[in-house]
Enzyme design. Structure first.
Site, short mmCIF file in Angstrom:
data_model
loop_
_atom_site.label_atom_id
_atom_site.label_comp_id
_atom_site.label_asym_id
_atom_site.label_seq_id
_atom_site.Cartn_x
_atom_site.Cartn_y
_atom_site.Cartn_z
N PHE A 134 6.98 23.23 -44.37
CA PHE A 134 5.80 23.58 -43.57
C PHE A 134 5.03 22.29 -43.28
O PHE A 134 4.87 21.45 -44.17
CB PHE A 134 4.95 24.57 -44.37
N ASP A 209 6.35 24.95 -53.80
CA ASP A 209 5.37 25.62 -52.96
C ASP A 209 5.82 27.07 -52.85
O ASP A 209 6.92 27.35 -52.35
CB ASP A 209 5.32 24.95 -51.58
N TYR A 234 -3.43 34.33 -49.20
CA TYR A 234 -3.64 35.28 -48.10
C TYR A 234 -2.36 35.84 -47.51
O TYR A 234 -2.42 36.64 -46.59
CB TYR A 234 -4.46 34.61 -46.97
N LYS A 235 -1.19 35.44 -48.01
CA LYS A 235 0.06 35.98 -47.46
C LYS A 235 0.45 37.23 -48.25
O LYS A 235 -0.23 38.24 -48.15
CB LYS A 235 1.12 34.88 -47.45
N ARG A 381 9.71 36.01 -36.08
CA ARG A 381 9.66 36.15 -37.53
C ARG A 381 9.11 37.53 -37.88
O ARG A 381 7.99 37.87 -37.50
CB ARG A 381 8.75 35.05 -38.09
C1 PLP Z 1 0.98 29.10 -45.33
C2 PLP Z 1 1.47 27.82 -45.92
C3 PLP Z 1 0.58 26.78 -46.22
C4 PLP Z 1 -0.88 26.92 -45.86
O1 PLP Z 1 -1.67 25.87 -46.28
P1 PLP Z 1 -3.27 26.03 -46.25
O2 PLP Z 1 -3.76 24.75 -46.75
O3 PLP Z 1 -3.58 27.20 -47.16
O4 PLP Z 1 -3.67 26.34 -44.85
C5 PLP Z 1 1.09 25.65 -46.81
N1 PLP Z 1 2.40 25.54 -47.11
C6 PLP Z 1 3.28 26.52 -46.84
C7 PLP Z 1 4.72 26.37 -47.20
C8 PLP Z 1 2.84 27.69 -46.21
O5 PLP Z 1 3.70 28.66 -45.93
#
Ligand code: PLP
Length: 422
Positions: A134, A209, A234-235, A381
């Site tokens: 990500f 992560d 939040y996921k 997705r």
């Molecule tokens: C959703 C997600 C994030 C989000 O990062 P924030 O700092 O909370 O916005 C980071 N890494 C991964 C792999 C994600 O899926």
């Protein structure tokens, strides 16, 4: 549509009903508030609203803040909430109490975890991460490399063991191997135990992560000897927009881990108001400043949606749902191209489909009440948050996708123009 698609739908709906009856014990839909008729396949971006959240937030605002005011830091346990919520998250990712703290964003937590790893491996000169991570993970890793003088070496998860061997042969040493357990685009689930062992075999720490794992996939942080982990709230944890993230530090590292962002909340005796920082003994040493209490209490209430449920049971339901969704799509959508692995043990909790006009497909589906999301360059997705979805939802989603494509709705000008948030 293929000629038998019409005949296929009733059969799939009947099969869905049988599967839903067989999995009734893990149907937690009643614990969530979702609009009637909507098939919500974006719980891996913003989880649905748990029914326990609105009253908890109303109480936090009206009674705790409005009536009890500053005393709430003690009387309503506000001060201890980051560790308490951290432990609740820990239960879902296989971490014994006292190793997880909630608060701040995943990006901030990743900064802290990577800096912590570098300090724990002072002789290392490399950070290893997946170039397909990500974006925020890549940006943070590059930032930490710049701040520490280490070099980033990219390796996809399957390449990690060979890359570590090559680095060792060249006399170099990785501080940390930092990976996502589930690929955010394809939903591929990587082998966390084996990759953690590979990192350890080379003296590197393993940092995971878990944004797309926590609440969806069993992780076993303690069982597999993971060193550090981060994830968002939040996921699949359903903590709400901007919910606090969390960080895990294995108990064996806690006495030594360094917080690159020390603040008064990470102090051993915050109310001594001392001039110098002395780190708290537990995971609280990774706190920073005052947490967003309303969001933290919303996350705490959201996590009660998992009460009495093991993430292993969520996983069984999720695999049944995603396998069935694949079968529905194969039956109804001619030439469907999956980006997600077919094998159960390699698939996270989503089904990603490739389509050259993926953005229009996602918008056309949303107009039909099936909410997924688009990821560059060509991914539709479909996130499957098992607690609140049914096999019936899977069949309906596949039917809408087939009908939208057959009617060319994805090419409609209304759906091809990009919104700010895709
Ligand atoms: C959703 C997600 C994030 C989000 O990062 P924030 O700092 O909370 O916005 C980071 N890494 C991964 C792999 C994600 O899926």
């Amino acid at each position: 549509m293929p000629p038998d698609a019409g005949a296929g739908v009733p059969a799939l709906l009947a099969e869905a009903a049988a599967l839903d009856a067989a999995h009734a014990a893990t149907d937690l839909r009643a614990r969530f508030l979702l609009p009637a008729g909507l098939v919500y396949l974006d719980g891996n971006s913003l989880g649905a609203l748990p029914a326990a959240v609105p009253p908890a937030v109303a109480d936090a605002v009206a009674r705790q803040w409005g009536q009890d005011l500053v005393s709430s830091w003690n009387t309503h346990g506000w001060w201890d909430a980051p560790g308490r919520v951290g432990d609740a998250v820990g239960r879902l990712v296989g971490a014994a109490p006292g190793q997880v703290v909630a608060g701040d964003s995943t990006s901030v937590r990743l900064h802290q975890a990577l800096h912590g790893a570098v300090r724990l491996r002072p002789d290392a000169d490399v950070l290893v991460t997946d170039p397909g991570s990500f974006p925020t993970d890549l940006y943070v890793t590059d930032g930490v490399a710049e701040q520490t003088g280490l070099e980033v070496v990219h390796a996809t998860p399957p390449e990690v063991p060979a890359v570590l061997d090559r680095l060792a042969a060249a006399g170099r040493r990785a501080a940390v191997v930092s990976l996502s357990q589930v690929d955010y685009r394809t939903g591929e689930l990587w082998d966390l135990p084996a990759l953690t062992r590979a990192a350890h075999a080379h003296g590197a720490l393993a940092l995971w992560d878990l944004c797309h794992s926590a609440g969806a996939v069993p992780v076993g942080l303690d069982e597999h000897g993971v060193d550090l982990a981060v994830g968002c709230g939040y996921k699949y944890l359903n903590g709400g927009p901007g919910a606090p993230a969390w960080v895990y530090v294995a108990a064996r590292h806690l006495p030594h881990v360094h917080n690159v962002l020390p603040g008064w909340h990470s102090h051993a005796r915050p109310f001594a108001m001392a001039a110098g920082h002395a780190p708290a003994p537990g995971p609280e040493r990774l706190r920073v400043g005052t947490p967003p209490m309303l969001s933290l209490l919303a996350l705490e209430a959201a996590l009660t949606a998992f009460d009495g449920v093991d993430v292993e049971d969520v996983r069984v339901r999720s695999l049944s749902l995603t396998a069935f969704l694949r079968r529905c799509l194969e039956a109804l959508v001619p030439g469907v191209a999956f980006a997600s692995p077919a094998q159960d043990d390699r698939r996270g909790s989503q089904v990603a489909v490739r389509h050259p006009e993926a953005y229009g497909v996602v918008r056309a589906l949303a107009a039909r009440g099936v909410v997924g999301d688009f990821r560059e360059p060509d991914i539709v997705r479909l996130g499957v948050a098992a607690p609140y979805l049914t096999h019936g939802d899977m069949a309906v989603a596949a039917q809408h996708l087939a009908e939208a494509l057959a009617a060319d709705e994805h090419r409609d000008a209304r759906w091809t123009e990009r919104a700010t948030v895709t």
